[in-house]
Design a protein around this motif. Structure first.
Motif: not given
Length: 371
Positions: A139-166
């Motif tokens: 769901r985009p933030v507002a009209d005219g904004w990019l439509t996001p991809d809904a995170l799948d299991a792999a995407g969620i795992a990547k976000v978790r790993a990215d926060f830990v690595a940072s």
């Protein structure tokens, strides 16, 4: 006796006073790297007497940037530029902190001073092209904004790993305080709010499911972050709608975060273009006070605090443990020292203090200036 200038000890770290620099994006990095601009920008607040310097939202991945100008910690090569900032802060008595973030559906936009909206042809002509954004729901933030991809299991795992690595890189860079960004409609806030999370899996629906990812990240980062260093979470205490995230949710979540080792809730609000709450002077202080009182956790108050007496009252009344200044700090990087000077004396750095003492003696000889 002033309370805001009393030291504050959080775990093994003691802040020289209760004034904090609020994290404010400067949109001036290139490929995530801190530059001379950032060193000078943050250095002036260390010299200005702040107890805690919180470096702006720093992206955990390239796709997690708000803009092309965001700082980053997705690569070890980002560490030296940020280490320079942390080391300078410590050398002048300030405690360095850094906020790590993923912008989620609000990523891939223009710098605030270049439009603050979706990237367009003028941005592309400068070589700044959009990238695919992600969110809990498509769901985009507002009209005219990019439509996001809904995170799948792999995407969620990547976000978790990215926060830990940072977080690991923030530690290597020498920061003593780490803040996780769960506010302002960015990725983890978008998971928390029912306004933006309409998932039907274990990450959507009820409260326990919506907090699942932010809680997992807090737990994993706390396991990495040294036990003698404090962990903060910046939270939108309300998202602006009675149908969304409420103060009751914030208090409940703060209690859970406290149990996993979070030390301070940095109490902000909004991020969803809904403003069903007051926004005058000290407007977010009541959020900090309620969370502190009901969740029995440290809080940081922020939002239209413009006068030293205002800041002092927040600490003296027990509404928060820290006062964060944003716009007021930009206007006066020496805000804490000027406040201290009004109360009694100011602990200027020695290079400036000698000159200012000389000036004060001269002013006393001359008397008040009369036009």
């Amino acid at each position: 006796m002033s309370t805001i200038f009393a030291p504050l000890t959080l775990r093994g770290i003691t802040l020289r006073n209760r004034y904090a620099l609020s994290p404010m994006c400067q949109y001036t990095a290139k490929d995530g790297y801190a530059s001379d601009y950032h060193a000078v920008h943050y250095g002036r607040f260390a010299l200005g007497g702040f107890g805690l310097l919180m470096v702006e939202a720093t992206a955990v991945s390239p796709e997690g940037r708000i803009t092309h100008g965001d700082l980053g910690l997705w690569d070890d090569a980002h560490i030296p530029g940020l280490a320079r900032i942390a080391a300078f802060a410590k050398s002048y008595g300030a405690t360095p902190g850094i906020q790590i973030a993923h912008a989620g559906p609000k990523a891939s936009i223009q710098r605030a001073f270049e439009g603050n909206g979706p990237l367009d042809a003028a941005d592309a002509a400068r070589g700044e092209h959009p990238w695919q954004v992600v969110s809990p729901s498509a769901r985009p933030v507002a009209d005219g904004w990019l439509t996001p991809d809904a995170l799948d299991a792999a995407g969620i795992a990547k976000v978790r790993a990215d926060f830990v690595a940072s977080a690991r890189r923030a530690l290597q860079a020498g920061f003593d305080v780490l803040e996780l960004h769960y506010a302002h409609g960015f990725l983890l806030n978008a998971f928390l709010s029912p306004l933006t999370n309409d998932r039907t899996d274990e990450y959507g629906g009820g409260f326990d499911n919506r907090i699942r990812l932010p809680l997992a990240i807090a737990r994993e980062v706390r396991a990495l972050w040294p036990q003698d260093k404090p962990l903060f979470v910046r939270l939108s205490a309300v998202d602006g709608s009675g149908k969304g995230w409420t103060m009751a949710d914030s208090v409940a979540f703060a209690k859970i975060l406290k149990d996993v080792g979070v030390d301070v809730i940095d109490c902000s609000s909004g991020g969803f273009n809904v403003y069903e709450y007051p926004n005058g002077y000290s407007f977010q202080v009541p959020f900090a006070a309620q969370i502190r009182r009901e969740a029995q956790i440290g809080t940081m108050a922020v939002g239209m605090i413009v006068d030293p007496r205002q800041a002092e009252a927040v600490i003296a009344s027990g509404e928060a443990d820290l006062v964060a200044l944003g716009h007021a700090a930009l206007r006066d990087p020496h805000f804490p020292l000027h406040a201290q000077q009004q109360a009694a004396h100011a602990d200027w750095n020695i290079q400036a203090g000698w000159w200012l003492a000389h000036r004060q003696n001269k002013l006393q000889q001359l008397g008040p200036w009369v036009p």
